[in-house]
Design an enzyme around this catalytic site. Structure first.
Site, mmCIF file in Angstrom:
data_model
loop_
_atom_site.group_PDB
_atom_site.id
_atom_site.type_symbol
_atom_site.label_atom_id
_atom_site.label_comp_id
_atom_site.label_asym_id
_atom_site.label_seq_id
_atom_site.Cartn_x
_atom_site.Cartn_y
_atom_site.Cartn_z
ATOM 1 N N HIS A 25 1.679 -10.662 -0.257
ATOM 2 C CA HIS A 25 0.819 -9.520 -0.602
ATOM 3 C C HIS A 25 1.224 -8.872 -1.925
ATOM 4 O O HIS A 25 0.424 -8.814 -2.851
ATOM 5 C CB HIS A 25 0.866 -8.495 0.538
ATOM 6 C CG HIS A 25 -0.016 -7.307 0.331
ATOM 7 N ND1 HIS A 25 -0.558 -6.587 1.367
ATOM 8 C CD2 HIS A 25 -0.451 -6.675 -0.795
ATOM 9 C CE1 HIS A 25 -1.286 -5.595 0.896
ATOM 10 N NE2 HIS A 25 -1.228 -5.619 -0.423
ATOM 11 N N HIS A 39 0.309 -6.374 -7.147
ATOM 12 C CA HIS A 39 0.312 -7.762 -6.686
ATOM 13 C C HIS A 39 0.922 -8.644 -7.777
ATOM 14 O O HIS A 39 0.220 -9.427 -8.425
ATOM 15 C CB HIS A 39 -1.104 -8.198 -6.340
ATOM 16 C CG HIS A 39 -1.751 -7.348 -5.300
ATOM 17 N ND1 HIS A 39 -3.118 -7.333 -5.084
ATOM 18 C CD2 HIS A 39 -1.230 -6.472 -4.397
ATOM 19 C CE1 HIS A 39 -3.397 -6.488 -4.102
ATOM 20 N NE2 HIS A 39 -2.267 -5.952 -3.680
ATOM 21 N N HIS A 60 2.603 0.257 -6.296
ATOM 22 C CA HIS A 60 2.342 -0.971 -5.533
ATOM 23 C C HIS A 60 1.427 -1.859 -6.350
ATOM 24 O O HIS A 60 0.409 -1.399 -6.873
ATOM 25 C CB HIS A 60 1.688 -0.644 -4.191
ATOM 26 C CG HIS A 60 1.140 -1.848 -3.481
ATOM 27 N ND1 HIS A 60 1.922 -2.936 -3.166
ATOM 28 C CD2 HIS A 60 -0.112 -2.139 -3.047
ATOM 29 C CE1 HIS A 60 1.167 -3.848 -2.552
ATOM 30 N NE2 HIS A 60 -0.071 -3.389 -2.475
ATOM 31 N N GLU A 90 -3.376 3.312 0.798
ATOM 32 C CA GLU A 90 -1.934 3.195 1.021
ATOM 33 C C GLU A 90 -1.214 4.532 0.846
ATOM 34 O O GLU A 90 0.015 4.563 0.744
ATOM 35 C CB GLU A 90 -1.328 2.159 0.064
ATOM 36 C CG GLU A 90 -1.882 0.757 0.200
ATOM 37 C CD GLU A 90 -1.581 0.105 1.540
ATOM 38 O OE1 GLU A 90 -0.832 0.693 2.343
ATOM 39 O OE2 GLU A 90 -2.115 -0.986 1.792
#
Length: 274
Positions: free
Chosen positions: A212, A143, A141, A117
């Site tokens: 996501h 989850h 980032h 990413e």
């Protein structure tokens, strides 16, 4: 010789990745984290650098990041293992003078590479540098479980999602008055999702990827972790509330306005208008 693993930035990455793993936000190799550094941060550790740093071209030039060092998590690496072997799971990279690629100065041993990413991170760093006059240095980032769950039951609209999170916990409007950006579902690890995320990062420090995870931005590792943690706590409350039959009462529009006035923040107008 000073050991780079004892530096504030490696230790900070160890703590953030370990905390995220313990929260349950980063199963297996899920999640990624990047921190923008200054040359002065890495200068004492040149003796730790690879003798022949590997060069990796970027999929698109990013001249705004030219000559900028970062510490990043690696592709396919598990957050739970960062504390065990920082050099295998983290890397210090430096973008070259024209922004076309970067050298891996330290870490990412055994031919490892930065997170898949990285395009989304670097594009988002560019936008947050502009949006905050360089104040924001972290892109995270993960989850976050309850935020993901809400993307299945709430309308995936910035105003709707933001207003629900504000009502789920009083502190949310104060912590993220700019609201939460939301993308359509997109294939991860592509320039396309990176560009879409960066576009939302022009306006929001939090961006949801439905089904996501979430992207967060902030000036420090603690602030960025805390931003996501605050939104996730509200999402957890909302999941419980919805499972108990829904809201019977909540924070009113007038009360949200008063909250913003008390703490000197300007709430996202579209969310306040609902």
């Amino acid at each position: 010789m000073q050991n780079i693993t004892q530096s504030w930035f490696v230790q900070g990455m160890i703590k953030a990745t370990t905390d995220a793993w313990l929260k349950g936000w980063d199963e297996r190799n899920g999640g990624n984290l990047t921190l923008r550094l200054d040359d002065a941060d890495i200068a004492p550790y040149h003796d730790n650098f690879h003798a022949q740093p590997r060069y990796i071209p970027l999929s698109q030039p990013m001249p705004l990041l030219a000559n900028t060092p970062f510490i990043v998590t690696g592709s396919g690496k598990f957050f739970r293992n960062v504390q065990l072997d920082p050099a295998a799971n983290l890397g210090v990279v430096k973008v070259d003078s024209d922004g076309a690629g970067y050298h891996i100065l330290w870490g990412l041993t055994n031919e490892a590479v930065p997170t898949s990413e990285l395009p989304a991170h670097f594009l988002s760093h560019c936008e947050r540098i502009k949006a905050t006059n360089g104040k924001d240095r972290v892109i995270m980032h993960c989850h976050a479980t309850n935020l993901i769950a809400l993307t299945y039951v709430l309308e995936n609209d910035t105003a709707v999602f933001t207003r629900q999170l504000w009502e789920g916990s009083t502190e949310c409007l104060v912590v993220f008055p700019d609201g939460v950006g939301i993308l359509p579902w997109m294939v991860p690890g592509t320039d396309e999702i990176g560009q879409a995320t960066a576009q939302e990062m022009q306006k929001h420090s939090l961006v949801l990827w439905p089904f996501h995870g979430v992207f967060g931005s902030g000036p420090t590792l603690d602030e960025t972790f805390g931003l996501i943690d605050t939104a996730e706590k509200s999402a957890q409350v909302l999941v419980k509330v919805y499972s108990m039959g829904g809201m019977k009462q909540t924070i009113s529009r007038e009360e949200l306005i008063a909250l913003g006035q008390r703490f000197g923040v300007t709430p996202l107008a579209s969310a306040l208008a609902l």
